[in-house]
Design a protein around this motif. Structure first.
Motif, PDB file in Angstrom:
ATOM      1  N   LYS A  75      -4.555   6.630   9.094  1.00 49.53           N
ATOM      2  CA  LYS A  75      -3.766   6.387  10.308  1.00 49.53           C
ATOM      3  C   LYS A  75      -2.603   7.361  10.441  1.00 49.53           C
ATOM      4  CE  LYS A  75      -4.854   1.482  10.516  1.00 49.53           C
ATOM      5  NZ  LYS A  75      -4.333   0.125  10.417  1.00 49.53           N
ATOM      6  N   GLY A  76      -2.343   8.122   9.390  1.00 51.00           N
ATOM      7  CA  GLY A  76      -1.295   9.129   9.470  1.00 51.00           C
ATOM      8  C   GLY A  76       0.096   8.576   9.314  1.00 51.00           C
ATOM      9  N   GLN A  77       0.244   7.443   8.695  1.00 52.24           N
ATOM     10  CA  GLN A  77       1.582   6.896   8.491  1.00 52.24           C
ATOM     11  C   GLN A  77       2.298   7.720   7.429  1.00 52.24           C
ATOM     12  OE1 GLN A  77       0.914   2.819   7.509  1.00 52.24           O
ATOM     13  NE2 GLN A  77       0.382   2.248   9.585  1.00 52.24           N
ATOM     14  N   ARG A  78       3.607   7.768   7.559  1.00 57.74           N
ATOM     15  CA  ARG A  78       4.379   8.609   6.646  1.00 57.74           C
ATOM     16  C   ARG A  78       4.467   8.029   5.243  1.00 57.74           C
ATOM     17  NH1 ARG A  78       7.584  12.728   9.338  1.00 57.74           N
ATOM     18  NH2 ARG A  78       7.057  12.559  11.507  1.00 57.74           N
ATOM     19  N   LYS A  79       4.650   6.722   5.151  1.00 57.20           N
ATOM     20  CA  LYS A  79       4.797   6.109   3.849  1.00 57.20           C
ATOM     21  C   LYS A  79       3.417   5.784   3.281  1.00 57.20           C
ATOM     22  CE  LYS A  79       9.107   3.705   3.070  1.00 57.20           C
ATOM     23  NZ  LYS A  79       9.765   2.436   2.977  1.00 57.20           N
ATOM     24  N   VAL A  80       3.019   6.538   2.306  1.00 54.61           N
ATOM     25  CA  VAL A  80       1.740   6.280   1.652  1.00 54.61           C
ATOM     26  C   VAL A  80       2.047   5.867   0.226  1.00 54.61           C
ATOM     27  CG1 VAL A  80      -0.445   7.272   0.907  1.00 54.61           C
ATOM     28  CG2 VAL A  80       0.540   7.941   3.093  1.00 54.61           C
ATOM     29  N   VAL A  81       1.565   4.703  -0.132  1.00 49.75           N
ATOM     30  CA  VAL A  81       1.800   4.208  -1.487  1.00 49.75           C
ATOM     31  C   VAL A  81       0.918   5.002  -2.432  1.00 49.75           C
ATOM     32  CG1 VAL A  81       1.685   2.201  -2.989  1.00 49.75           C
ATOM     33  CG2 VAL A  81       2.287   1.936  -0.581  1.00 49.75           C
ATOM     34  N   SER A  82       1.541   5.612  -3.424  1.00 47.39           N
ATOM     35  CA  SER A  82       0.736   6.387  -4.369  1.00 47.39           C
ATOM     36  C   SER A  82       0.026   5.431  -5.324  1.00 47.39           C
ATOM     37  CB  SER A  82       1.605   7.359  -5.151  1.00 47.39           C
ATOM     38  OG  SER A  82       2.475   6.634  -5.992  1.00 47.39           O
ATOM     39  N   ILE A  83      -1.156   5.815  -5.679  1.00 42.80           N
ATOM     40  CA  ILE A  83      -1.951   4.997  -6.596  1.00 42.80           C
ATOM     41  C   ILE A  83      -2.019   5.741  -7.911  1.00 42.80           C
ATOM     42  CG2 ILE A  83      -4.169   3.875  -6.926  1.00 42.80           C
ATOM     43  CD1 ILE A  83      -4.551   4.456  -3.869  1.00 42.80           C
ATOM     44  N   ALA A  84      -1.304   5.223  -8.885  1.00 39.97           N
ATOM     45  CA  ALA A  84      -1.282   5.887 -10.185  1.00 39.97           C
ATOM     46  C   ALA A  84      -2.612   5.628 -10.884  1.00 39.97           C
ATOM     47  CB  ALA A  84      -0.140   5.339 -11.027  1.00 39.97           C
ATOM     48  N   PRO A  85      -3.226   6.651 -11.427  1.00 37.25           N
ATOM     49  CA  PRO A  85      -4.480   6.430 -12.138  1.00 37.25           C
ATOM     50  C   PRO A  85      -4.230   5.632 -13.413  1.00 37.25           C
ATOM     51  CG  PRO A  85      -3.762   8.690 -12.425  1.00 37.25           C
ATOM     52  CD  PRO A  85      -2.838   8.048 -11.437  1.00 37.25           C
ATOM     53  N   LYS A  86      -5.220   4.891 -13.785  1.00 36.41           N
ATOM     54  CA  LYS A  86      -5.116   4.084 -14.980  1.00 36.41           C
ATOM     55  C   LYS A  86      -5.086   5.015 -16.189  1.00 36.41           C
ATOM     56  CE  LYS A  86      -7.205  -0.335 -15.991  1.00 36.41           C
ATOM     57  NZ  LYS A  86      -8.436  -1.072 -15.967  1.00 36.41           N
ATOM     58  N   ARG A  87      -4.099   4.871 -17.028  1.00 38.86           N
ATOM     59  CA  ARG A  87      -4.011   5.734 -18.205  1.00 38.86           C
ATOM     60  C   ARG A  87      -4.626   5.024 -19.378  1.00 38.86           C
ATOM     61  NH1 ARG A  87       0.354  10.028 -18.461  1.00 38.86           N
ATOM     62  NH2 ARG A  87      -0.903  10.231 -20.296  1.00 38.86           N
ATOM     63  N   ILE A 105      -7.243  -2.728  -6.181  1.00 42.02           N
ATOM     64  CA  ILE A 105      -8.211  -2.378  -5.142  1.00 42.02           C
ATOM     65  C   ILE A 105      -7.562  -2.506  -3.767  1.00 42.02           C
ATOM     66  CG2 ILE A 105     -10.347  -3.123  -4.024  1.00 42.02           C
ATOM     67  CD1 ILE A 105     -11.376  -3.814  -6.855  1.00 42.02           C
ATOM     68  N   ALA A 106      -6.821  -3.598  -3.556  1.00 44.02           N
ATOM     69  CA  ALA A 106      -6.167  -3.815  -2.266  1.00 44.02           C
ATOM     70  C   ALA A 106      -5.136  -2.727  -1.992  1.00 44.02           C
ATOM     71  CB  ALA A 106      -5.508  -5.192  -2.241  1.00 44.02           C
ATOM     72  N   THR A 107      -4.365  -2.357  -3.005  1.00 46.21           N
ATOM     73  CA  THR A 107      -3.358  -1.309  -2.839  1.00 46.21           C
ATOM     74  C   THR A 107      -4.019   0.026  -2.513  1.00 46.21           C
ATOM     75  OG1 THR A 107      -1.958  -2.439  -4.443  1.00 46.21           O
ATOM     76  CG2 THR A 107      -1.419  -0.155  -3.958  1.00 46.21           C
ATOM     77  N   ALA A 108      -5.112   0.316  -3.190  1.00 45.25           N
ATOM     78  CA  ALA A 108      -5.822   1.573  -2.939  1.00 45.25           C
ATOM     79  C   ALA A 108      -6.362   1.606  -1.517  1.00 45.25           C
ATOM     80  CB  ALA A 108      -6.955   1.743  -3.940  1.00 45.25           C
ATOM     81  N   GLN A 109      -6.906   0.469  -1.069  1.00 42.50           N
ATOM     82  CA  GLN A 109      -7.443   0.421   0.292  1.00 42.50           C
ATOM     83  C   GLN A 109      -6.337   0.579   1.328  1.00 42.50           C
ATOM     84  OE1 GLN A 109     -10.757   0.396   0.998  1.00 42.50           O
ATOM     85  NE2 GLN A 109     -10.056   0.843   3.047  1.00 42.50           N
ATOM     86  N   ARG A 110      -5.202  -0.061   1.098  1.00 43.73           N
ATOM     87  CA  ARG A 110      -4.074   0.089   2.022  1.00 43.73           C
ATOM     88  C   ARG A 110      -3.615   1.537   2.080  1.00 43.73           C
ATOM     89  NH1 ARG A 110      -1.654  -4.030  -0.838  1.00 43.73           N
ATOM     90  NH2 ARG A 110      -2.537  -6.012  -0.195  1.00 43.73           N
ATOM     91  N   ALA A 111      -3.585   2.202   0.926  1.00 43.86           N
ATOM     92  CA  ALA A 111      -3.168   3.606   0.896  1.00 43.86           C
ATOM     93  C   ALA A 111      -4.164   4.469   1.649  1.00 43.86           C
ATOM     94  CB  ALA A 111      -3.046   4.077  -0.552  1.00 43.86           C
ATOM     95  N   ARG A 112      -5.463   4.178   1.499  1.00 44.30           N
ATOM     96  CA  ARG A 112      -6.467   4.958   2.239  1.00 44.30           C
ATOM     97  C   ARG A 112      -6.297   4.772   3.731  1.00 44.30           C
ATOM     98  NH1 ARG A 112      -9.665   3.714  -2.319  1.00 44.30           N
ATOM     99  NH2 ARG A 112     -10.439   1.769  -1.412  1.00 44.30           N
ATOM    100  N   TRP A 113      -6.082   3.528   4.157  1.00 45.02           N
ATOM    101  CA  TRP A 113      -5.906   3.286   5.595  1.00 45.02           C
ATOM    102  C   TRP A 113      -4.637   3.955   6.113  1.00 45.02           C
ATOM    103  CZ3 TRP A 113      -9.115   2.341   9.187  1.00 45.02           C
ATOM    104  CH2 TRP A 113     -10.274   1.622   8.914  1.00 45.02           C
ATOM    105  N   ALA A 114      -3.571   3.915   5.317  1.00 40.54           N
ATOM    106  CA  ALA A 114      -2.326   4.560   5.733  1.00 40.54           C
ATOM    107  C   ALA A 114      -2.534   6.057   5.881  1.00 40.54           C
ATOM    108  CB  ALA A 114      -1.228   4.282   4.709  1.00 40.54           C
ATOM    109  N   LYS A 115      -3.299   6.638   4.983  1.00 39.79           N
ATOM    110  CA  LYS A 115      -3.587   8.066   5.049  1.00 39.79           C
ATOM    111  C   LYS A 115      -4.409   8.394   6.293  1.00 39.79           C
ATOM    112  CE  LYS A 115      -5.537  11.667   2.113  1.00 39.79           C
ATOM    113  NZ  LYS A 115      -6.246  11.914   0.860  1.00 39.79           N
TER     114      LYS A 115
END
Length: 102
Positions: A63-75, A51-61
């Motif tokens: 804010k327009g930061q270049r490095k966006v951590v991809s969130i792999a869907p649960k398989r 959840i924390a990683t997903a939220q950080r990725a949303r905020w990065a997106k």
């Protein structure tokens, strides 16, 4: 003496009104709550991290930061045996439906 009788009668009326109000309050308070409390659900550390990683990725997106951590869907995978059971149950259900249509 008449005054005492009247005062006692008024006191009895007031007591009845108080009892009626108490009954109404109890009935209404029962509508708002079921009286059953649920246990709080606990979340695993891995789930909190996802959840924390997903939220950080949303905020990065946002804010327009270049490095966006991809969130792999649960398989989630189903075992071949489980898939076979589902297929067999579906075939049986359709066969039953077709038989009922005749």
């Amino acid at each position: 003496m008449d005054i005492l009788v009247q005062l006692k009668a008024e006191r009895d009326k007031a007591a009845q009104q108080v009892n009626a109000l108490d009954t109404a309050i109890r009935a209404l308070s029962g509508l708002n709550s079921t009286g059953v409390t649920r246990e709080r659900r606990t979340m695993s550390a891995a789930a909190r991290a996802r959840i924390a990683t997903a939220q950080r990725a949303r905020w990065a997106k946002v804010k327009g930061q270049r490095k966006v951590v991809s969130i792999a869907p649960k398989r989630r995978r189903i075992s071949p045996a489980g898939l076979a059971r589902i297929r067999a149950a579906t075939k049986a259900r359709w066969a039953k439906w077709r038989a009922a249509q005749k």
